[in-house]
Motif scaffolding. Structure first.
Motif, PDB file in Angstrom:
ATOM      1  N   UNK A  42       8.290   2.204 -13.212  1.00  0.00           N
ATOM      2  CA  UNK A  42       8.668   1.692 -14.532  1.00  0.00           C
ATOM      3  C   UNK A  42       8.892   2.862 -15.493  1.00  0.00           C
ATOM      4  N   UNK A  43       8.057   3.908 -15.343  1.00  0.00           N
ATOM      5  CA  UNK A  43       8.260   5.121 -16.136  1.00  0.00           C
ATOM      6  C   UNK A  43       9.605   5.763 -15.810  1.00  0.00           C
ATOM      7  N   UNK A  44       9.959   5.761 -14.514  1.00  0.00           N
ATOM      8  CA  UNK A  44      11.269   6.271 -14.100  1.00  0.00           C
ATOM      9  C   UNK A  44      12.389   5.458 -14.735  1.00  0.00           C
ATOM     10  N   UNK A  45      12.188   4.147 -14.767  1.00  0.00           N
ATOM     11  CA  UNK A  45      13.186   3.234 -15.324  1.00  0.00           C
ATOM     12  C   UNK A  45      13.436   3.535 -16.804  1.00  0.00           C
ATOM     13  N   UNK A  46      12.353   3.682 -17.569  1.00  0.00           N
ATOM     14  CA  UNK A  46      12.473   4.002 -18.990  1.00  0.00           C
ATOM     15  C   UNK A  46      13.101   5.388 -19.169  1.00  0.00           C
ATOM     16  N   UNK A  47      12.672   6.334 -18.318  1.00  0.00           N
ATOM     17  CA  UNK A  47      13.194   7.698 -18.402  1.00  0.00           C
ATOM     18  C   UNK A  47      14.699   7.740 -18.148  1.00  0.00           C
ATOM     19  N   UNK A  48      15.166   6.905 -17.235  1.00  0.00           N
ATOM     20  CA  UNK A  48      16.603   6.850 -16.939  1.00  0.00           C
ATOM     21  C   UNK A  48      17.392   6.372 -18.150  1.00  0.00           C
ATOM     22  N   UNK A  49      16.841   5.379 -18.864  1.00  0.00           N
ATOM     23  CA  UNK A  49      17.494   4.906 -20.084  1.00  0.00           C
ATOM     24  C   UNK A  49      17.557   6.031 -21.120  1.00  0.00           C
ATOM     25  N   UNK A  50      16.453   6.757 -21.255  1.00  0.00           N
ATOM     26  CA  UNK A  50      16.397   7.866 -22.213  1.00  0.00           C
ATOM     27  C   UNK A  50      17.405   8.942 -21.823  1.00  0.00           C
ATOM     28  N   UNK A  51      17.484   9.244 -20.521  1.00  0.00           N
ATOM     29  CA  UNK A  51      18.421  10.254 -20.042  1.00  0.00           C
ATOM     30  C   UNK A  51      19.862   9.844 -20.334  1.00  0.00           C
ATOM     31  N   UNK A  52      20.164   8.556 -20.113  1.00  0.00           N
ATOM     32  CA  UNK A  52      21.521   8.065 -20.367  1.00  0.00           C
ATOM     33  C   UNK A  52      21.870   8.218 -21.853  1.00  0.00           C
ATOM     34  N   UNK A  53      20.950   7.829 -22.722  1.00  0.00           N
ATOM     35  CA  UNK A  53      21.169   7.945 -24.160  1.00  0.00           C
ATOM     36  C   UNK A  53      21.394   9.396 -24.561  1.00  0.00           C
ATOM     37  N   UNK A  54      20.584  10.299 -24.014  1.00  0.00           N
ATOM     38  CA  UNK A  54      20.679  11.706 -24.410  1.00  0.00           C
ATOM     39  C   UNK A  54      21.979  12.338 -23.932  1.00  0.00           C
ATOM     40  N   UNK A  55      22.434  11.967 -22.717  1.00  0.00           N
ATOM     41  CA  UNK A  55      23.689  12.509 -22.202  1.00  0.00           C
ATOM     42  C   UNK A  55      24.861  12.032 -23.063  1.00  0.00           C
TER      43      UNK A  55
END
Length: 302
Positions: A42-55
């Motif tokens: 779930x942490x990976x899932x949230x992190x992926x969203x954050x990564x997408x936003x930052x990119x």
């Protein structure tokens, strides 16, 4: 940048699916280590969203409010991902110790189905994680690299959980399950702390790695044969994938502005070729210590 967005979308989808699958399997099998892995995913899932936003944000050009670009969004995303990893690890540690202390670790666990799900998780996360690390290095993206490290931490922790479940299956000692969960948490915690340290350096404008500084020094040294008289200062930092380099260089005191500018362009070109993704600012200063006027004209004749 579109390729970067696509690979992170794949990461979001895979993490979301695995989180749900691990959660349901953990509830069904009664495995604390599997439930801990569900939290990690779930942490990976949230992190992926954050990564997408930052990119998406970091790809925007400089504007009035962000005159040096939006690269820090990636560094911020990497730091947030690291914090999520650390929080996940601490929660798993707490859950594991709580199970051992309360003696709730001695419960029957359906290991066969749990092992099958964890093997599937390892395969998916290994493939997606390796692709993210490869693309992250190519783009020099803190956000994508952070997401990749997040998934590879999940791979290693999943392998540990599989070993624990196999041990439970063979020995029928179910308390091994929370013990393995604690071991996994320690490994995840180390990954989180390392990533937090790296991204914090970028957020705090720490200098570039020693390898990059050596490359800068080599290039500047090579230009002493082409006219520059010395280097007063070298300041560096990193914003997302962009390497910021500010140089104060001594030039011959009689060199024309045109020749000085041409030499600066060559230095900037070599730095970009050697380091990639550079933003170079050169402040030229006259070498007042030069008393031989013929030497001052060296660059003009080279």
């Amino acid at each position: 940048m579109d390729k970067n967005k696509k690979i992170i979308i794949v990461s979001v989808l895979s993490n979301g699916s695995l989180t749900l699958l691990k959660l349901l399997t953990g509830i069904f099998t009664g495995s604390i280590s599997l439930l801990s892995e569900a939290l990690h995913s779930f942490g990976d899932f949230i992190a992926s969203f954050i990564a997408f936003f930052s990119v998406v944000e970091s790809s925007k050009p400089a504007d009035i409010k962000h005159q040096f670009g939006h690269g820090k969004y990636e560094d911020m995303a990497g730091f947030i991902e690291a914090i999520l990893i650390i929080i996940s690890a601490l929660f798993i540690l707490w859950a594991g110790f709580e199970k051992i202390i309360s003696n709730e670790g001695n419960v029957e666990i359906n290991t066969d189905f749990a092992i099958l799900i964890m093997v599937l998780s390892v395969v998916i996360n290994f493939i997606v994680g390796k692709i993210l690390l490869l693309k992250g290095r190519e783009a020099d993206s803190s956000a994508i690299l952070g997401d990749g490290h997040h998934l590879m931490a999940d791979v290693y922790s999943s392998l540990a959980v599989i070993l624990g479940l196999v041990a439970v299956k063979i020995t029928n000692i179910s308390i091994l399950d929370p013990v393995i969960a604690i071991a996994v948490a320690i490994m995840i915690l180390k990954t989180g702390i390392t990533l937090a340290s790296q991204t914090a350096d970028s957020l705090l404008d720490s200098s570039l790695p020693k390898d990059d500084l050596n490359k800068i020094e080599e290039i500047l040294e090579s230009y002493k044969a082409h006219g520059i008289k010395g280097v007063k200062s070298v300041k560096t930092s990193k914003s997302g994938s962009v390497k910021n380099i500010v140089l104060v260089i001594y030039f011959p005191c009689l060199m024309t502005l045109k020749d000085t500018h041409a030499l600066c362009d060559k230095i900037e070109f070599d730095l970009e070729h050697k380091l990639k993704n550079t933003n170079v600012v050169i402040h030229p200063e006259p070498d007042s210590s030069c008393v031989n006027k013929e030497n001052c004209k060296l660059a003009q004749n080279s």
